[in-house]
Design a protein around this motif. Structure first.
Motif: not given
Length: 121
Positions: A42, A44, A46, A106-107, A109-110
């Motif tokens: 969880t 994450r 930058t 975020p994108s 990492w996802s």
């Protein structure tokens, strides 16, 4: 390290041929769990070019374990040219928000944790 990728691939094939196991984690999650634990799933932050540390190690490990990136990255915690190429590949293959900018937000990492099927092992 290359044997871990082969073991993961073998597990995936066994599950695909033999069906899923009730209550068992996915082959990818089971294979990554002991190896990619440099930071919490969880956490994450930058990650940018020239960064160093455990977040970079996590990115390198996830590229090795989950993605179909053809080059094995050294998990050394140094965001250098080899890591940049792996991140650009993940971003391009998965079509991450923001495009292939080399920044793990975020994108990205996802998609490191859940790549599109065409981009996964």
């Amino acid at each position: 390290m290359r044997t871990h990728r082969l073991a993961l691939l073998g597990s995936t094939v066994v599950l695909a041929v033999g069906g899923s196991l009730a209550g068992a984690p996915s082959a990818s999650a089971a294979a990554a769990e002991p190896y990619c634990n440099y930071i919490s799933d969880t956490a994450r932050p930058t990650v940018r070019p020239d960064d160093e540390g455990n977040a970079v190690r996590q990115v390198q490990c996830l590229i090795n374990v989950y993605s179909a990136y053809p080059t094995w990255l050294e998990v050394d915690g140094d965001y250098g040219p080899a890591t940049a190429q792996g991140i650009y590949w993940v971003q391009t293959c998965n079509g991450t928000t923001g495009g292939a900018d080399g920044i793990v937000g975020p994108s990205t990492w996802s998609r490191l944790y859940s790549p599109k099927p065409a981009c996964a092992l």
